[in-house]
Design a protein around this motif. Structure first.
Motif, PDB file in Angstrom:
ATOM      1  N   UNK A 157      37.479  35.931  38.713  1.00 59.39           N
ATOM      2  CA  UNK A 157      36.679  36.588  39.748  1.00 59.39           C
ATOM      3  C   UNK A 157      37.426  37.819  40.253  1.00 59.39           C
ATOM      4  N   UNK A 158      36.726  38.946  40.326  1.00 63.45           N
ATOM      5  CA  UNK A 158      37.383  40.182  40.775  1.00 63.45           C
ATOM      6  C   UNK A 158      36.526  40.884  41.814  1.00 63.45           C
ATOM      7  N   UNK A 159      37.205  41.446  42.766  1.00 62.31           N
ATOM      8  CA  UNK A 159      36.567  42.301  43.763  1.00 62.31           C
ATOM      9  C   UNK A 159      37.612  43.315  44.200  1.00 62.31           C
ATOM     10  N   UNK A 160      37.314  44.577  44.002  1.00 63.63           N
ATOM     11  CA  UNK A 160      38.239  45.667  44.317  1.00 63.63           C
ATOM     12  C   UNK A 160      39.579  45.476  43.601  1.00 63.63           C
ATOM     13  N   UNK A 161      39.500  45.183  42.319  1.00 60.40           N
ATOM     14  CA  UNK A 161      40.702  44.949  41.501  1.00 60.40           C
ATOM     15  C   UNK A 161      40.800  45.947  40.350  1.00 60.40           C
ATOM     16  N   UNK A 162      40.179  47.116  40.475  1.00 60.43           N
ATOM     17  CA  UNK A 162      40.128  48.098  39.388  1.00 60.43           C
ATOM     18  C   UNK A 162      41.508  48.392  38.813  1.00 60.43           C
ATOM     19  N   UNK A 163      42.512  48.535  39.642  1.00 57.18           N
ATOM     20  CA  UNK A 163      43.854  48.869  39.186  1.00 57.18           C
ATOM     21  C   UNK A 163      44.604  47.711  38.553  1.00 57.18           C
ATOM     22  N   UNK A 164      44.066  46.509  38.626  1.00 55.60           N
ATOM     23  CA  UNK A 164      44.774  45.336  38.102  1.00 55.60           C
ATOM     24  C   UNK A 164      44.194  44.774  36.810  1.00 55.60           C
ATOM     25  N   UNK A 165      43.057  45.272  36.368  1.00 54.58           N
ATOM     26  CA  UNK A 165      42.364  44.708  35.204  1.00 54.58           C
ATOM     27  C   UNK A 165      43.236  44.768  33.954  1.00 54.58           C
ATOM     28  N   UNK A 166      43.840  45.937  33.663  1.00 57.11           N
ATOM     29  CA  UNK A 166      44.684  46.057  32.466  1.00 57.11           C
ATOM     30  C   UNK A 166      45.844  45.072  32.508  1.00 57.11           C
ATOM     31  N   UNK A 222      45.974  42.194  34.060  1.00 58.73           N
ATOM     32  CA  UNK A 222      45.450  40.843  33.861  1.00 58.73           C
ATOM     33  C   UNK A 222      45.267  40.572  32.366  1.00 58.73           C
ATOM     34  N   UNK A 223      44.704  41.523  31.667  1.00 60.92           N
ATOM     35  CA  UNK A 223      44.482  41.373  30.217  1.00 60.92           C
ATOM     36  C   UNK A 223      45.822  41.245  29.489  1.00 60.92           C
ATOM     37  N   UNK A 224      46.773  42.087  29.842  1.00 57.11           N
ATOM     38  CA  UNK A 224      48.082  42.070  29.172  1.00 57.11           C
ATOM     39  C   UNK A 224      48.849  40.775  29.422  1.00 57.11           C
ATOM     40  N   UNK A 225      48.732  40.210  30.629  1.00 56.90           N
ATOM     41  CA  UNK A 225      49.526  39.024  30.991  1.00 56.90           C
ATOM     42  C   UNK A 225      48.862  37.712  30.601  1.00 56.90           C
ATOM     43  N   UNK A 226      47.610  37.741  30.187  1.00 57.50           N
ATOM     44  CA  UNK A 226      46.928  36.507  29.801  1.00 57.50           C
ATOM     45  C   UNK A 226      47.363  36.118  28.392  1.00 57.50           C
ATOM     46  N   UNK A 227      47.997  34.942  28.228  1.00 64.02           N
ATOM     47  CA  UNK A 227      48.463  34.537  26.890  1.00 64.02           C
ATOM     48  C   UNK A 227      47.292  34.093  26.021  1.00 64.02           C
ATOM     49  N   UNK A 228      47.514  34.075  24.722  1.00 64.85           N
ATOM     50  CA  UNK A 228      46.532  33.514  23.806  1.00 64.85           C
ATOM     51  C   UNK A 228      46.595  31.996  23.969  1.00 64.85           C
ATOM     52  N   UNK A 242      38.271  36.530  27.833  1.00 62.45           N
ATOM     53  CA  UNK A 242      38.436  36.779  29.264  1.00 62.45           C
ATOM     54  C   UNK A 242      37.112  37.311  29.801  1.00 62.45           C
ATOM     55  N   UNK A 243      36.580  36.623  30.812  1.00 57.38           N
ATOM     56  CA  UNK A 243      35.311  37.021  31.429  1.00 57.38           C
ATOM     57  C   UNK A 243      35.600  37.394  32.872  1.00 57.38           C
ATOM     58  N   UNK A 244      35.287  38.638  33.224  1.00 60.32           N
ATOM     59  CA  UNK A 244      35.476  39.102  34.590  1.00 60.32           C
ATOM     60  C   UNK A 244      34.150  38.994  35.330  1.00 60.32           C
ATOM     61  N   UNK A 245      34.176  38.351  36.485  1.00 65.03           N
ATOM     62  CA  UNK A 245      32.998  38.227  37.343  1.00 65.03           C
ATOM     63  C   UNK A 245      33.218  39.173  38.514  1.00 65.03           C
ATOM     64  N   UNK A 246      32.426  40.220  38.552  1.00 63.38           N
ATOM     65  CA  UNK A 246      32.572  41.268  39.564  1.00 63.38           C
ATOM     66  C   UNK A 246      31.880  40.839  40.846  1.00 63.38           C
ATOM     67  N   UNK A 247      32.518  41.082  41.984  1.00 59.25           N
ATOM     68  CA  UNK A 247      31.973  40.654  43.264  1.00 59.25           C
ATOM     69  C   UNK A 247      31.716  41.796  44.230  1.00 59.25           C
ATOM     70  N   UNK A 248      30.811  42.711  43.882  1.00 62.56           N
ATOM     71  CA  UNK A 248      30.435  43.843  44.745  1.00 62.56           C
ATOM     72  C   UNK A 248      31.628  44.706  45.136  1.00 62.56           C
TER      73      UNK A 248
END
Length: 160
Positions: free
Chosen positions: A126-135, A137-143, A150-156
């Motif tokens: 779940x993300x809200x006002x996390x534009x600067x953290x998306x990359x 999150x993707x890099x730190x998520x292990x296989x 990875x599914x991002x749920x945007x919250x306005x």
């Protein structure tokens, strides 16, 4: 091992079985042959830096008859038996049995046969006002498993 844990092992492990004890045996001994049982106490898992990586690496020392025995004390462990079960499933093990004594909970697992369909994992973020953290999150998520989605749920969000 403690006396109550010794009695648990006598209940779970046949007398002539070849057993390896993490925390007591030299880890290099795993390379010396096939073990019927590998015992992994709660104290070892609590000190393990990456439980998933440990379980994946342990696969090379297991045969189709090897059983892993995990001891667990819910008051002295960093994660629950449910968490451990999830780690095992992601590492391609299946739980054979679970049980409890007065002092311990235990879990016995084995390798999943390779002909079974491997698991994939979906990570919901779940993300809200996390534009600067998306990359990051993707890099730190292990296989996890054979593939990770990875599914991002945007919250306005107001940051774009």
């Amino acid at each position: 091992m403690s006396k109550p844990f010794d009695s648990l092992l006598r209940f779970l492990v046949p007398p002539n079985a070849k057993v390896f004890f993490f925390g007591e045996n030299d880890p290099s001994a795993l390379h010396q042959g096939d073990f019927d049982y590998i015992v992994i106490p709660r104290t070892f898992l609590n000190e393990c830096k990456d439980v998933y990586e440990f379980l994946v690496n342990l696969r090379q020392h297991c045969t189709d008859r090897t059983r892993l025995i995990f001891s667990h004390n819910r008051f002295k462990s960093f994660f629950s038996l449910h968490d451990l079960t999830t780690f095992l499933q992601l590492s391609h093990y299946e739980v054979v049995t679970k049980g409890r004594t007065l002092r311990f909970q235990y879990l016995v697992a084995r390798l999943i046969p390779l002909d079974q369909k491997p698991s994939t994992v979906s990570v919901i973020v779940p993300v809200r006002n996390e534009k600067g953290n998306i990359d990051a999150i993707i890099q730190r998520t292990p296989v996890l498993g054979t593939a990770t989605e990875i599914i991002f749920i945007e919250g306005n969000s107001s940051d774009g």
